[in-house]
Every structure is written in structure tokens, then in C-alpha cells.
Design a protein around this motif. Structure first.
Motif, PDB file in Angstrom:
ATOM      1  N   VAL A  60      23.904  -5.769   4.918  1.00 31.39           N
ATOM      2  CA  VAL A  60      23.041  -4.604   4.726  1.00 31.39           C
ATOM      3  C   VAL A  60      22.713  -4.490   3.252  1.00 31.39           C
ATOM      4  N   ARG A  61      21.451  -4.288   2.941  1.00 28.66           N
ATOM      5  CA  ARG A  61      21.054  -4.068   1.543  1.00 28.66           C
ATOM      6  C   ARG A  61      20.305  -2.758   1.435  1.00 28.66           C
ATOM      7  N   ILE A  62      20.558  -2.065   0.349  1.00 26.04           N
ATOM      8  CA  ILE A  62      19.788  -0.865   0.045  1.00 26.04           C
ATOM      9  C   ILE A  62      19.078  -1.129  -1.268  1.00 26.04           C
ATOM     10  N   ASN A  63      17.756  -1.039  -1.228  1.00 21.89           N
ATOM     11  CA  ASN A  63      16.934  -1.397  -2.393  1.00 21.89           C
ATOM     12  C   ASN A  63      17.381  -2.728  -2.983  1.00 21.89           C
ATOM     13  N   ASN A  64      17.573  -3.686  -2.076  1.00 19.69           N
ATOM     14  CA  ASN A  64      17.923  -5.066  -2.378  1.00 19.69           C
ATOM     15  C   ASN A  64      19.321  -5.258  -2.995  1.00 19.69           C
ATOM     16  N   LYS A  65      20.157  -4.221  -2.924  1.00 18.12           N
ATOM     17  CA  LYS A  65      21.544  -4.376  -3.367  1.00 18.12           C
ATOM     18  C   LYS A  65      22.455  -4.375  -2.146  1.00 18.12           C
ATOM     19  N   SER A  66      23.351  -5.388  -2.091  1.00 16.84           N
ATOM     20  CA  SER A  66      24.257  -5.476  -0.951  1.00 16.84           C
ATOM     21  C   SER A  66      25.219  -4.295  -0.924  1.00 16.84           C
ATOM     22  N   VAL A  67      25.429  -3.770   0.267  1.00 17.89           N
ATOM     23  CA  VAL A  67      26.407  -2.689   0.426  1.00 17.89           C
ATOM     24  C   VAL A  67      27.333  -3.043   1.576  1.00 17.89           C
ATOM     25  N   ASN A  68      28.479  -2.408   1.613  1.00 20.58           N
ATOM     26  CA  ASN A  68      29.409  -2.623   2.713  1.00 20.58           C
ATOM     27  C   ASN A  68      28.920  -1.826   3.919  1.00 20.58           C
ATOM     28  N   PRO A  69      28.501  -2.538   4.980  1.00 20.28           N
ATOM     29  CA  PRO A  69      27.925  -1.835   6.143  1.00 20.28           C
ATOM     30  C   PRO A  69      28.899  -0.840   6.752  1.00 20.28           C
ATOM     31  N   LEU A  70      30.193  -1.097   6.583  1.00 26.54           N
ATOM     32  CA  LEU A  70      31.180  -0.208   7.200  1.00 26.54           C
ATOM     33  C   LEU A  70      31.327   1.096   6.428  1.00 26.54           C
ATOM     34  N   ARG A  71      30.795   1.133   5.215  1.00 24.18           N
ATOM     35  CA  ARG A  71      30.954   2.327   4.374  1.00 24.18           C
ATOM     36  C   ARG A  71      29.715   3.203   4.363  1.00 24.18           C
TER      37      ARG A  71
END
Ligand SMILES: [Zn+2]
Length: 416
Positions: A354-365
């Protein structure tokens, strides 16, 4: 006495000749084999076999095909009889002159098509199957997986899928469940003539998953039932908990084993779901396809662009679904491809990111936005309903169902 018996036998024999020796699968009842003037009307009932048509049923039972055409025509506005479904029941009442009096066809679980002869020809109506409803209370302890822990049979399987759908935004039923987790369900049982037929809607449910309690209350307003948590917040969210949707997986594997136990690994900025090749992969939220094709280490990759700058990545696919092309819209839960081993991968698994504004994030968080809560003016009603349901849930004691059966495990594999 002997006479009566003989007449009875003759009538049965006559009925069989009349029907040109139907297959044993048709149940033929002679209406009366008593001693007086015989009533030779008969009732033919059976179940549509694979590839079978009503025309074949008519032929086999010695009925006039021309009447079937009239019946079809009369029924057309209610239900088209040209294509009948295998497994559906039918019943034909035939008069003394071998003319059809009436034909009933079970359209689905909820309705019957009834075509009846009147003076001016056949008329058709759809009648609703009226079930008696009883409240059912079911509680189980998880061993291996949900399906193996809910009891045997198709209806229990359907109940498991209904439960997994209700919590699909919070719980990944393929990988989050732990041995010893418990669930409780208050559900409508639908009965016909005192016999259980199927489950209706789940009214409320509770899931104790790895020490965390999830609750669902089915509350109806505006003619629609949705599920809410204890505070009346919708359980629906913009994104599903997992891209390997339990219902999709289960139906895919239902012909073989129940379904594999999936494992999640998090060796990098994404999640890896170990799963057999061809396991269906679903879009976790509505969006637009930003990429669908081969991309270096990702192998076959689908990228979906969602609202508010969110993007989800699905990599190493064996196949991208036919209609998944750049620019196309997808719906939450829609199948976008299948698990594979393409790109830099040492074993079949889904790489999910999952990316938010092209930054990877932990989908579980990530805290996903939720659906509409219960409107304030209905909260009092909801609380009353919740209180009643809570008492019923509390009365359930989860048990181990004997059908719990060990599923095959998958080895951990990784890559990217
Ligand atoms: Zn990965």
C-alpha cells in the motif's frame, strides 16, 4: 378385499404404462388406488438433472409437448422456463385425460413458479416460499480455520462465508484466525414444515480473535440491513482487510480441499501472502487500474489507484484478469488476477503493498475511512436492539465442532 388389491395393482401398472416407464428419478404418485371408480390423475415430481430440459421431462413422462409450449408462454413474464437449472425441483399434476393441470417449478430458495390451467388457458404466478423463522444460536472454537470449525454441511459453509463477509474489513479470515479463537452467531433459521432448510440473515455476531473482540449488529433502516459495531459505526470501510478475500478463496477451493491456511510475512515494505498458484486475488477497494502488466522484480503486477492518494500493488501474479487494463475501474472485492510466482519470487505468493502519495505504508497500520454510521435519531433504537442481542450472545457457549479437520499448510516463501 382381494378385489380391491387387484384393482390397486392394475392402477399402479396402468400409471406406469401411461408414463412410458419413466426413469426411477421421477417420483410418480397415483392419486388413489382405492376400490371405487378410479381417479387416474397423477403427480410427477423430480429434480432437474444437469443438461436436462422440461421438454425431456415431458417426453419421458408421456406428456404433450404442445402443452409445454403453452405453459412456457404463460410463464414467460414470471420466469423463463426455457433454461431450467439443474438441482431445482418441479412438480406436474396431470389430469385423467393426460392433460397437465398444473406445473410448479422451484425458481430459487425463495420462490416457486406456479402455472395452473384455467378455462381460458394457463396462468402463471410466482409464490413466495414462506419459511417459519426460528432464532439459532451457534458458537464455535476455532481449530485450523473457520469452515472446519463451524460444523458440517452446505448451510454451515454458507454461514461461515456470511460471517467472513460481515467482518471482511477488520479480519482476514484466511490468516488472522488463531487456534482457540471463538465466534458466536445469532442467526435466523428458516424452516419448512418444521424442518430446517437454511440460515437467513445473521442478526448479530461476535468474534474473539487473538485476544481482540469484534462485534457486529445487523440493523435495518431505509429497508437495508447493514452491520455496525457496538457504537453504531459501520463495519464497512473503504478497504478490505486482505486482498485474498476469504469468500473468493473458499468458493475457489470448495471443489477440492476446503482452503489452504495462508500465512503472511512482512519481510519488507509490503505483505507477502503465501498461497497456492491460481488463488484468486481481489481488489481491496474501489479504484482505477493505474498499471496492469509485467514490471521487473514484481513480475505480473496490478496497481490500483484509489481515492485520497492511496495505491495498492499486487505482484508476482500468474495471471491478470481479462478485464483488468490500465484506466479501467474496479470494485472492492473484484477479482483482478491470480496468485503466481512471476518476477523475483522463489515460490508462489502474493506481494501486496500500500502506498500513500507514493510512500510505502504498513497496510496493517492504516486506519481506513468507514461507511456511514447509524443516524443519531435511530441510535436509541439501535442500543435497544444491541442490548437484546448482547444478552443472546452472552448465552452462547462456543464448542468444538467435531468436523474440525487439519488443512494442508504452506511453506513460507519470499523474494522482493
Ligand atoms: Zn514481497
Amino acid at each position: 378385499m382381494k378385489n380391491f388389491f387387484q384393482i390397486g395393482l392394475m392402477l399402479i401398472a396402468a400409471a406406469f404404462i401411461f408414463t412410458r416407464f419413466p426413469d426411477s428419478r421421477d417420483v410418480i404418485k397415483t392419486a388413489d388406488t382405492g376400490p371405487r371408480k378410479a381417479e387416474t390423475s397423477r403427480e410427477i415430481s423430480g429434480t432437474i438433472k444437469k443438461g436436462e430440459t422440461l421438454f425431456e421431462v415431458f417426453k419421458r413422462c408421456g406428456l404433450d409437448a404442445a402443452e409445454l409450449f403453452e405453459i412456457r408462454e404463460a410463464a414467460a413474464d414470471v420466469h423463463r422456463l426455457r433454461k431450467v437449472q439443474p438441482g431445482q425441483k418441479y412438480k406436474i399434476s396431470v389430469a385423467e385425460d393426460n392433460k397437465v393441470d398444473s406445473l410448479s417449478y422451484w425458481i430459487d430458495d425463495d420462490g416457486i413458479l406456479e402455472v395452473t390451467r384455467r378455462d381460458q388457458g394457463f396462468t402463471a404466478v410466482r409464490t413466495a416460499i414462506e419459511y417459519e423463522k426460528k432464532m439459532e444460536y451457534i458458537g464455535g472454537v476455532i481449530k485450523y480455520n473457520l469452515i472446519s470449525s463451524i460444523g458440517k454441511g452446505r448451510e454451515r459453509l454458507m454461514l461461515a462465508l456470511q460471517l467472513s463477509d460481515i467482518f471482511a474489513w477488520d479480519v482476514d479470515f484466511a490468516s488472522d484466525l488463531r487456534e482457540g479463537d471463538t465466534f458466536k452467531i445469532v442467526v435466523e433459521g428458516l424452516y419448512l414444515e418444521g424442518r430446517f432448510k437454511k440460515f437467513g440473515n445473521i442478526l448479530s455476531a461476535e468474534l474473539n480473535n487473538n485476544g481482540k473482540m469484534y462485534k457486529a449488529f445487523g440493523f435495518a433502516y431505509n429497508g437495508k440491513t447493514e452491520y455496525y459495531d457496538t457504537d453504531g459505526r459501520s463495519l464497512k470501510k473503504a478497504f478490505l482487510k486482505a486482498p485474498l478475500n476469504f469468500r473468493r478463496i473458499s468458493s475457489y477451493y470448495s471443489g477440492r480441499r476446503l482452503h489452504p491456511i495462508l500465512k503472511v510475512y512482512r519481510p519488507h515494505h509490503g505483505l507477502d501472502y503465501s498461497a497456492p498458484v491460481w488463488t484468486p486475488v481481489s481488489a481491496i477497494g474501489d479504484g482505477k487500474i493505474a498499471y496492469a502488466g509485467y514490471k521487473g522484480g514484481y513480475g505480473k503486477l496490478v496497481i490500483i489507484r484509489h481515492r485520497n492518494g492511496y495505491e495498492t500493488y499486487y505482484g508476482h501474479l500468474s495471471k491478470i484478469a481479462k478485464n483488468i487494463r490500465t484506466g479501467k475501474n474496479v470494485d472492492q472485492g473484484q477479482i483482478i488476477g491470480n496468485v503466481g510466482n512471476s518476477g523475483l519470487s522463489t515460490g508462489p505468493h502474493l506481494h501486496f503493498e500500500v502506498r500513500i502519495n507514493n510512500k510505502s505504508v504498513n497496510p496493517l497500520r492504516v486506519r481506513w475511512p468507514r461507511g456511514e454510521p447509524i443516524p443519531d435519531q435511530l441510535l436509541a433504537d439501535f442500543r435497544k436492539f444491541r442490548k437484546r442481542m448482547d444478552m443472546q450472545l452472552a448465552s452462547i457457549t462456543p464448542v468444538f465442532f467435531a468436523s474440525a479437520e487439519k488443512m494442508r499448510d504452506n511453506d513460507p516463501k519470499d523474494d522482493l
